[in-house]
Design a protein around this motif. Sequence first.
Motif, short mmCIF file in Angstrom:
data_model
loop_
_atom_site.label_atom_id
_atom_site.label_comp_id
_atom_site.label_asym_id
_atom_site.label_seq_id
_atom_site.Cartn_x
_atom_site.Cartn_y
_atom_site.Cartn_z
N PHE A 42 10.16 -57.37 -28.75
CA PHE A 42 11.56 -57.72 -28.87
C PHE A 42 11.77 -59.15 -28.38
O PHE A 42 11.03 -59.65 -27.54
CB PHE A 42 12.42 -56.77 -28.02
N SER A 43 12.79 -59.79 -28.90
CA SER A 43 13.22 -61.05 -28.32
C SER A 43 13.94 -60.72 -27.02
O SER A 43 14.37 -59.59 -26.80
CB SER A 43 14.15 -61.80 -29.27
N GLY A 44 14.08 -61.70 -26.15
CA GLY A 44 14.78 -61.45 -24.90
C GLY A 44 14.95 -62.74 -24.13
O GLY A 44 14.50 -63.80 -24.55
N ALA A 54 9.39 -63.03 -24.82
CA ALA A 54 9.06 -61.92 -25.69
C ALA A 54 8.84 -60.71 -24.81
O ALA A 54 8.19 -60.80 -23.76
CB ALA A 54 7.81 -62.22 -26.51
N ILE A 55 9.38 -59.57 -25.19
CA ILE A 55 9.27 -58.34 -24.41
C ILE A 55 8.50 -57.32 -25.23
O ILE A 55 8.96 -56.88 -26.29
CB ILE A 55 10.66 -57.81 -24.02
N LYS A 56 7.33 -56.96 -24.75
CA LYS A 56 6.48 -56.02 -25.46
C LYS A 56 6.57 -54.65 -24.80
O LYS A 56 6.34 -54.51 -23.60
CB LYS A 56 5.03 -56.51 -25.45
N GLN A 57 6.93 -53.67 -25.58
CA GLN A 57 7.01 -52.29 -25.09
C GLN A 57 5.78 -51.52 -25.53
O GLN A 57 5.42 -51.52 -26.71
CB GLN A 57 8.27 -51.61 -25.61
N ARG A 97 1.06 -66.26 -21.57
CA ARG A 97 1.16 -65.97 -20.14
C ARG A 97 2.06 -64.76 -19.89
O ARG A 97 3.14 -64.65 -20.46
CB ARG A 97 1.71 -67.19 -19.41
N LEU A 98 1.59 -63.89 -19.04
CA LEU A 98 2.38 -62.75 -18.60
C LEU A 98 3.30 -63.21 -17.47
O LEU A 98 2.85 -63.70 -16.45
CB LEU A 98 1.46 -61.63 -18.10
N LEU A 99 4.60 -63.05 -17.67
CA LEU A 99 5.58 -63.47 -16.67
C LEU A 99 6.00 -62.33 -15.74
O LEU A 99 6.33 -62.55 -14.58
CB LEU A 99 6.83 -64.03 -17.37
N ASP A 100 6.00 -61.13 -16.26
CA ASP A 100 6.51 -59.97 -15.53
C ASP A 100 5.98 -58.72 -16.20
O ASP A 100 5.60 -58.76 -17.38
CB ASP A 100 8.03 -59.94 -15.60
N TRP A 101 5.98 -57.61 -15.49
CA TRP A 101 5.71 -56.33 -16.16
C TRP A 101 6.38 -55.20 -15.37
O TRP A 101 6.58 -55.31 -14.16
CB TRP A 101 4.22 -56.09 -16.33
N PHE A 102 6.71 -54.15 -16.06
CA PHE A 102 7.44 -53.04 -15.47
C PHE A 102 6.96 -51.73 -16.09
O PHE A 102 6.59 -51.68 -17.26
CB PHE A 102 8.95 -53.15 -15.74
N VAL A 112 6.69 -58.76 -20.08
CA VAL A 112 7.52 -59.93 -20.34
C VAL A 112 6.58 -61.13 -20.50
O VAL A 112 5.87 -61.49 -19.57
CB VAL A 112 8.53 -60.19 -19.21
N LEU A 113 6.58 -61.71 -21.68
CA LEU A 113 5.63 -62.76 -22.03
C LEU A 113 6.33 -64.05 -22.39
O LEU A 113 7.46 -64.04 -22.89
CB LEU A 113 4.76 -62.31 -23.21
#
Length: 310
Positions: A42-44, A54-57, A97-102, A112-113
């Motif tokens: 998804f965009s984000g 970019a948000i990858k689920q 680059r990975l910025l965040d993950w949950f 969160v990329l």
Amino acid sequence: MLDTRAVELNTEEVRGKTVKEPFSSLYRCGSLLGSGGFGSVFSGHRLSDGLQVAIKQISSDRVQQWAILPGEVGLVPMEIALLARLSEVGGHGGVVRLLDWFEVGGRGFLLVLERPPQSQDLFDFITERGALREGLAQRFLRQIVEALRFLQSQSVVHRDLKDENILVDLKTLDVKIIDFGSGAPLKDSLYNEFEGTRVYSPPEWVESQQYAAGPLTIWSLGVLLFDMVCGDIPFEQDQEIVTATPSFTRRLSTECQSLIRWCLSYRPEDRPTLEQILSHPWMEGGETEEEEEEEEGGRAGSLQEPSASL
């Protein structure tokens, strides 16, 4: 060495489920960009500063490999472990680059990329423009090889190198390798599983279902280079792969053909290393100033959302 049992990372740099703030307090998820074999993208944007991401689920039931991260109670997808490891050492300009993950209940995992604002995957880039000039292909290949050298130095193998997993910044023509859903820790022994793309796989996988990381990567680079300079991949069927004889559909320099054939050697031990690719005579060239100006003029009107395969 990175493996499936533990990954060393600085938990202050990469936020996992130990973070106090929930995803919805830090990011806003936008429209669906697309879906791939390992999840949806998804965009984000980040609420604190508006940074486009970019948000990858990833659904838990679609994860093929798991890993353990220090400070985390449960397992995480190998993709998170690999990207976290790369972020820990500072990352590389040629690797997403990975910025965040949950971990989100009922939704699996959210990655969160980084997302260059004006970008397009190489598949679409070639589809719109046709076969690339050798100078531009050389420019892209050099960046990709340098990024792969970084992955190698951090004991990571991508295993799904293809045009759809290369993101092109349309403003700078810098490229990034994306989508580590098929990635794995690098090892010296043979791999007996392959989750990449069949038409980019080498003869040894097609014939005996095993391969070494280095020769696999080089074979995929040969397919990718052919794709860039000819406008399409060289092999579609298994028999074509094991024959390992590309048929050039465009007029190319002798040096370019030589490098492609070397990368697409039938025997894994006959293929070059990443360093040998960089020192190949074809790699000594580059785009002329006139070619760069032509490319600059052709970029207008080509912008679109990035690939969904992050």
